[in-house]
Design a protein around this motif. Structure first.
Motif, PDB file in Angstrom:
ATOM      1  N   GLY A  66     -54.970  -4.212  50.688  1.00 31.89           N
ATOM      2  CA  GLY A  66     -54.949  -5.636  50.992  1.00 31.89           C
ATOM      3  C   GLY A  66     -53.762  -6.401  50.443  1.00 31.89           C
ATOM      4  O   GLY A  66     -53.676  -7.608  50.617  1.00 31.89           O
ATOM      5  N   GLU A  67     -52.829  -5.713  49.780  1.00 32.64           N
ATOM      6  CA  GLU A  67     -51.649  -6.369  49.215  1.00 32.64           C
ATOM      7  C   GLU A  67     -50.410  -6.018  50.021  1.00 32.64           C
ATOM      8  O   GLU A  67     -50.266  -4.886  50.484  1.00 32.64           O
ATOM      9  N   PHE A  68     -49.491  -6.976  50.139  1.00 34.27           N
ATOM     10  CA  PHE A  68     -48.223  -6.757  50.820  1.00 34.27           C
ATOM     11  C   PHE A  68     -47.469  -5.613  50.150  1.00 34.27           C
ATOM     12  O   PHE A  68     -47.317  -5.589  48.937  1.00 34.27           O
ATOM     13  N   ALA A  69     -46.993  -4.664  50.966  1.00 33.03           N
ATOM     14  CA  ALA A  69     -46.262  -3.525  50.419  1.00 33.03           C
ATOM     15  C   ALA A  69     -44.932  -3.290  51.118  1.00 33.03           C
ATOM     16  O   ALA A  69     -44.135  -2.476  50.662  1.00 33.03           O
ATOM     17  N   GLY A  70     -44.672  -3.979  52.237  1.00 25.89           N
ATOM     18  CA  GLY A  70     -43.409  -3.800  52.943  1.00 25.89           C
ATOM     19  C   GLY A  70     -43.521  -4.263  54.379  1.00 25.89           C
ATOM     20  O   GLY A  70     -44.533  -4.849  54.790  1.00 25.89           O
ATOM     21  N   PHE A  71     -42.490  -3.976  55.153  1.00 27.75           N
ATOM     22  CA  PHE A  71     -42.498  -4.374  56.558  1.00 27.75           C
ATOM     23  C   PHE A  71     -41.555  -3.498  57.373  1.00 27.75           C
ATOM     24  O   PHE A  71     -40.676  -2.822  56.835  1.00 27.75           O
ATOM     25  N   LEU A  72     -41.746  -3.544  58.673  1.00 25.26           N
ATOM     26  CA  LEU A  72     -40.876  -2.895  59.650  1.00 25.26           C
ATOM     27  C   LEU A  72     -40.654  -3.890  60.776  1.00 25.26           C
ATOM     28  O   LEU A  72     -41.625  -4.449  61.304  1.00 25.26           O
ATOM     29  N   THR A  73     -39.381  -4.144  61.126  1.00 21.01           N
ATOM     30  CA  THR A  73     -39.097  -4.929  62.322  1.00 21.01           C
ATOM     31  C   THR A  73     -38.663  -3.941  63.389  1.00 21.01           C
ATOM     32  O   THR A  73     -37.962  -2.966  63.089  1.00 21.01           O
ATOM     33  N   TYR A  74     -39.099  -4.184  64.614  1.00 21.96           N
ATOM     34  CA  TYR A  74     -38.722  -3.258  65.681  1.00 21.96           C
ATOM     35  C   TYR A  74     -38.698  -3.950  67.034  1.00 21.96           C
ATOM     36  O   TYR A  74     -39.275  -5.016  67.224  1.00 21.96           O
ATOM     37  N   TRP A  75     -37.994  -3.306  67.935  1.00 28.22           N
ATOM     38  CA  TRP A  75     -37.883  -3.715  69.330  1.00 28.22           C
ATOM     39  C   TRP A  75     -38.572  -2.632  70.156  1.00 28.22           C
ATOM     40  O   TRP A  75     -38.343  -1.446  69.916  1.00 28.22           O
ATOM     41  N   ALA A  76     -39.392  -3.026  71.111  1.00 31.96           N
ATOM     42  CA  ALA A  76     -40.151  -2.045  71.909  1.00 31.96           C
ATOM     43  C   ALA A  76     -39.856  -2.226  73.393  1.00 31.96           C
ATOM     44  O   ALA A  76     -40.142  -3.280  73.963  1.00 31.96           O
ATOM     45  N   TRP A  77     -39.247  -1.206  73.960  1.00 36.31           N
ATOM     46  CA  TRP A  77     -39.018  -1.168  75.398  1.00 36.31           C
ATOM     47  C   TRP A  77     -39.893  -0.076  75.986  1.00 36.31           C
ATOM     48  O   TRP A  77     -40.549   0.671  75.247  1.00 36.31           O
ATOM     49  N   ASP A  78     -39.903   0.060  77.299  1.00 37.08           N
ATOM     50  CA  ASP A  78     -40.762   1.050  77.958  1.00 37.08           C
ATOM     51  C   ASP A  78     -40.412   2.487  77.596  1.00 37.08           C
ATOM     52  O   ASP A  78     -41.293   3.338  77.546  1.00 37.08           O
ATOM     53  N   ASP A  79     -39.131   2.763  77.329  1.00 38.52           N
ATOM     54  CA  ASP A  79     -38.720   4.150  77.124  1.00 38.52           C
ATOM     55  C   ASP A  79     -38.401   4.529  75.675  1.00 38.52           C
ATOM     56  O   ASP A  79     -38.332   5.708  75.344  1.00 38.52           O
ATOM     57  N   PHE A  80     -38.195   3.551  74.794  1.00 43.61           N
ATOM     58  CA  PHE A  80     -38.004   3.862  73.371  1.00 43.61           C
ATOM     59  C   PHE A  80     -38.177   2.601  72.543  1.00 43.61           C
ATOM     60  O   PHE A  80     -38.189   1.483  73.052  1.00 43.61           O
ATOM     61  N   ARG A  81     -38.324   2.816  71.231  1.00 42.31           N
ATOM     62  CA  ARG A  81     -38.394   1.723  70.261  1.00 42.31           C
ATOM     63  C   ARG A  81     -37.197   1.819  69.315  1.00 42.31           C
ATOM     64  O   ARG A  81     -36.760   2.914  68.992  1.00 42.31           O
ATOM     65  N   TYR A  82     -36.724   0.675  68.899  1.00 46.78           N
ATOM     66  CA  TYR A  82     -35.616   0.606  67.957  1.00 46.78           C
ATOM     67  C   TYR A  82     -36.149  -0.020  66.669  1.00 46.78           C
ATOM     68  O   TYR A  82     -36.563  -1.175  66.665  1.00 46.78           O
TER      69      TYR A  82
END
Length: 189
Positions: A66-82
């Motif tokens: 329940g505590e903040f431990a980090g994050f991931l930002t990403y972009w999601a398209w139909d054929d891959f994620r960045y």
């Protein structure tokens, strides 16, 4: 070793957030702390992208008990994620949670993943590449890559690409690389 990984997986979870979420201040603090200015956008732009429903940009927060431990930002398209930015809170590092979270995020999607890493020119960069390799990523050190500038007064940064899943590059002019530069960094072709 597998029991340890499974235990970590049970203790962590992730959730996507928007700019109104109570954890956004923790994301901002870690984002500004973990990434040099040449490797990140202004946080106002970060929030604008997050709230723009026409842009496939997401923030997933890592929580442990329940505590903040980090994050991931990403972009999601139909054929891959960045995966654009991934950071674990300093007090939560070196316990396997970051690797478990990263693997969970890769496995939770149905498309392959691309990310950028520093060139293997110092010990920390080599360690970071090793971390991604241990978590299923392949280093494309034969494909030249220059991360475009994040804005005025910021320099482009020579980096390497890494991938997880069934994805390849056809040189530095590959359509996937051009899409990242066009949509993430706003570079006109």
């Amino acid at each position: 070793c597998n029991k340890y990984k499974e235990k970590n997986r049970e203790m962590i979870n992730s959730k996507e957030i928007n700019s109104e979420n109570y954890l956004i201040d923790k994301v901002k603090e870690l984002y500004l702390d973990a990434f040099p200015s040449n490797e990140r956008r202004d946080f106002d732009e970060f929030l604008r992208l997050l709230d723009d429903k026409s842009v496939p940009f997401f923030v997933s927060v890592l929580e442990e008990d329940g505590e903040f431990a980090g994050f991931l930002t990403y972009w999601a398209w139909d054929d891959f994620r960045y995966f654009e930015h991934f950071a674990v809170a300093p007090e939560k590092r070196n316990g396997g949670k970051g690797g478990a979270f990263l693997r969970m995020m890769v496995e939770n999607g149905s498309t392959p993943v691309v990310l950028e890493v520093e060139l293997p020119e110092d010990e920390m960069a080599v360690r970071r590449i090793g971390f991604y390799r241990r978590n299923g990523f392949h280093l494309w050190d034969n494909v030249p890559y220059l991360q475009p500038s994040y804005g005025e007064g910021r320099e482009p940064v020579p980096l390497c690409l890494m991938t997880a899943g069934d994805i390849t590059f056809d040189g530095e002019n590959d359509e996937k690389i051009r899409r990242i530069k066009r949509e993430v960094y706003g570079v006109a072709e």
